[in-house]
Scaffold this motif. Structure first.
Motif, PDB file in Angstrom:
ATOM      1  N   LEU A 120       0.889  -1.174   0.000  1.00 45.46           N
ATOM      2  CA  LEU A 120       0.000   0.000   0.000  1.00 45.46           C
ATOM      3  C   LEU A 120       0.920   1.214   0.000  1.00 45.46           C
ATOM      4  O   LEU A 120       1.501   1.565   1.018  1.00 45.46           O
ATOM      5  N   ASN A 121       1.041   1.827  -1.161  1.00 50.36           N
ATOM      6  CA  ASN A 121       2.078   2.843  -1.310  1.00 50.36           C
ATOM      7  C   ASN A 121       1.642   4.237  -0.858  1.00 50.36           C
ATOM      8  O   ASN A 121       1.853   5.222  -1.547  1.00 50.36           O
ATOM      9  N   ILE A 122       0.964   4.284   0.284  1.00 47.36           N
ATOM     10  CA  ILE A 122       0.560   5.581   0.834  1.00 47.36           C
ATOM     11  C   ILE A 122       0.915   5.598   2.319  1.00 47.36           C
ATOM     12  O   ILE A 122       0.784   4.579   3.002  1.00 47.36           O
ATOM     13  N   ALA A 123       1.361   6.769   2.786  1.00 42.57           N
ATOM     14  CA  ALA A 123       1.804   6.852   4.189  1.00 42.57           C
ATOM     15  C   ALA A 123       0.604   6.754   5.129  1.00 42.57           C
ATOM     16  O   ALA A 123      -0.446   7.340   4.874  1.00 42.57           O
ATOM     17  N   LEU A 124       0.779   5.985   6.206  1.00 41.12           N
ATOM     18  CA  LEU A 124      -0.293   5.841   7.202  1.00 41.12           C
ATOM     19  C   LEU A 124      -0.176   6.919   8.280  1.00 41.12           C
ATOM     20  O   LEU A 124      -1.085   7.099   9.086  1.00 41.12           O
ATOM     21  N   GLY A 125       0.941   7.580   8.326  1.00 41.17           N
ATOM     22  CA  GLY A 125       1.137   8.640   9.311  1.00 41.17           C
ATOM     23  C   GLY A 125       2.481   9.281   9.051  1.00 41.17           C
ATOM     24  O   GLY A 125       3.339   8.695   8.380  1.00 41.17           O
ATOM     25  N   GLY A 126       2.641  10.483   9.555  1.00 45.48           N
ATOM     26  CA  GLY A 126       3.923  11.139   9.350  1.00 45.48           C
ATOM     27  C   GLY A 126       4.103  12.285  10.328  1.00 45.48           C
ATOM     28  O   GLY A 126       3.133  12.841  10.840  1.00 45.48           O
ATOM     29  N   GLY A 127       5.364  12.586  10.587  1.00 42.84           N
ATOM     30  CA  GLY A 127       5.600  13.678  11.529  1.00 42.84           C
ATOM     31  C   GLY A 127       7.051  14.086  11.533  1.00 42.84           C
ATOM     32  O   GLY A 127       7.829  13.707  10.658  1.00 42.84           O
ATOM     33  N   GLY A 128       7.406  14.848  12.545  1.00 42.74           N
ATOM     34  CA  GLY A 128       8.780  15.291  12.661  1.00 42.74           C
ATOM     35  C   GLY A 128       8.927  16.445  13.622  1.00 42.74           C
ATOM     36  O   GLY A 128       7.983  16.819  14.320  1.00 42.74           O
TER      37      GLY A 128
END
Ligand code: AMP
Length: 442
Positions: free
Chosen positions: A289-297
């Motif tokens: 599944l080539n979509i991010a499930l979450g992201g941050g920084g």
């Protein structure tokens, strides 16, 4: 009668789908409780100026914007971070660190496709006040716990560090606007077009090329620490970039030694669209599944931009619809519907010294695994100061890890409530006894 449809990019969730999403929302709430994040609820409507002041071009161009009946430019929130920054800088005097959690819908004029909607759900965690790597590690660890609690398997964290790239570009005199354009192109994986901008600067061109090539070097994918060593070698001479790579290494060490068995990869050519990131960045994926499930920084300058005191901060947003989709993709059966409540008591873990940090983090994760609400001392405070603050905030127990007078596997448990007898307040015990003891306290 006309055949009415939902607005493009939005969906009706029928009972089965609604139950699936609600399950994930509940897991996010449970995760917030376990890590000591307090919920705040902010409006879906925000002023256009707020988002215009702070969001990157990427988001600004895709906002649902309209004038209200009084002619005031208004938007449907495209993310939570701006609202939290507004709240923190304008109406809140709170001791640091601040741990805030929000969950709700956000709106972006994205092109609808599999897993991409114009109205979608996020859970958002913000940790403000600490620049230490243990704060960065915390948002990765809590994301790991949410993915696990949601029932996902084989998910992977992709890590990078905006500081490495920005330091290389700054040291060679590339202004911030151009840096933003380069990072945006990299975010879209348009590496050639990113390189075109610096083509006539041999030195940067070579350095970026080397970093971009590293992302293709497969063995490093399974050896993130080795990948960071390679990055350090490539950016040698760019002092701030070396320091940024060292910071990434410190975060990775904490994450990989937390006992959580988190799968991580490091990609030096990884950039995220939002302009406010200044340090470590990450995203989560499952295979197929080539979509991010979450992201941050990390975004250390944002609160300042809003006119607040300089406040280091790190945060993450999870795409809850996508986590539900990932769960479906992995065809996990027997969706559990009963969610075990977390224990009501709150615990603070305090490492007694620098060397005890990893061990303390491991113990924190053990307690969270046992559903005990556990905060971690991330401000680098002395034990006495940390205890005083914890007492003031009505935390129930403190666990001090790494006291030199105790043997390896032992910790100090301190009851911070006033009711207990003085003699019983401080007890030494082994880690396994600690888990049992705290589990028995509701
Ligand atoms: P961001 O706020 O851009 O950092 O995004 C955080 C997470 O929100 C992403 O990793 C996705 O899981 C989710 N997300 C972003 N855009 C969309 C969208 N259009 N539809 C569904 N989920 C999204």
């Amino acid at each position: 009668m006309r055949d009415f449809q939902t607005v493009r990019g939005t969906r009706d969730l029928l009972p089965k789908e609604a139950r699936r999403l609600r399950f994930i929302i509940n897991k996010a709430i449970e995760t917030a409780e376990l890590y000591g994040y307090k919920e705040v609820i902010t409006p879906v409507l925000e002023s256009y100026e707020l988002l215009n002041a702070k969001s990157g071009e990427e988001i600004r161009a895709r906002m649902f914007k309209f004038d209200d009946l009084g002619g005031r430019p208004t938007v449907l929130r495209p993310e939570f971070t701006a609202s939290i920054a507004r709240l923190v800088t304008t109406s809140l005097k709170k001791p640091l660190p601040i741990r805030f959690f929000s969950v709700g819908t956000v709106y972006r004029y994205d092109e609808p496709q599999h897993g991409r909607y114009r109205e979608f759900w996020q859970s958002n965690f913000e940790l403000m006040g600490s620049s230490k790597p243990e704060a960065d590690a915390e948002v990765i660890l809590l994301t790991n716990r949410l993915m696990k609690a949601a029932g996902l398997r084989n998910y992977k964290f992709k890590l990078g560090h905006v500081g490495v790239l920005r330091a290389v570009l700054s040291q060679d005199g590339i202004d911030e606007r151009t840096q933003n354009t380069i990072l945006q192109r990299m975010d879209k994986e348009e590496y050639e077009s990113a390189l075109e901008i610096v083509r006539n600067d041999r030195c940067i061109d070579d350095t970026l090329h080397a970093l971009f090539n590293l992302k293709e070097y497969y063995p490093l994918v399974s050896d993130p620490v080795g990948a960071v060593e390679e990055i350090k070698r490539i950016v040698k001479g760019y002092e701030k970039a070396e320091a940024a790579a060292e910071n990434l290494a410190a975060i990775l060490r904490l994450v990989t030694e937390s006992g959580c068995e988190i799968k991580t990869t490091v990609n030096p050519a990884f950039a995220r669209g939002l302009e406010y990131y200044t340090g470590m960045i990450f995203e989560v994926y499952i295979p197929g599944l080539n979509i991010a499930l979450g992201g941050g920084g990390r975004y250390d300058k944002l609160i300042e931009v809003f006119g607040g005191e300089p406040t280091p901060a790190v945060g993450v947003a999870h795409g809850l619809d996508r986590i539900a989709l990932a769960k479906k993709t992995q065809a996990l059966q027997n969706l559990p519907t009963i969610i075990k409540p977390a224990h009501k008591k709150r615990v603070l873990i305090i490492p007694a010294n620098q060397e005890a940090k990893v061990k303390a983090l491991k113990i924190a994760e053990l307690l969270r695994e046992a559903k005990i609400r556990t905060e971690f001392e991330i401000m680098g405070r002395t034990i006495d100061k940390a205890l005083k603050k914890a007492k003031h905030r009505k935390v129930d127990y403190a666990v001090i890890v790494g006291k030199p007078t105790l043997s390896e596997d032992w910790v100090v448990l301190q009851d911070l409530s006033d009711e207990t007898n003085k003699e019983e307040r401080v007890v030494n015990m082994s880690v396994s006894m600690l888990v049992e003891k705290l589990r028995s306290k509701k």
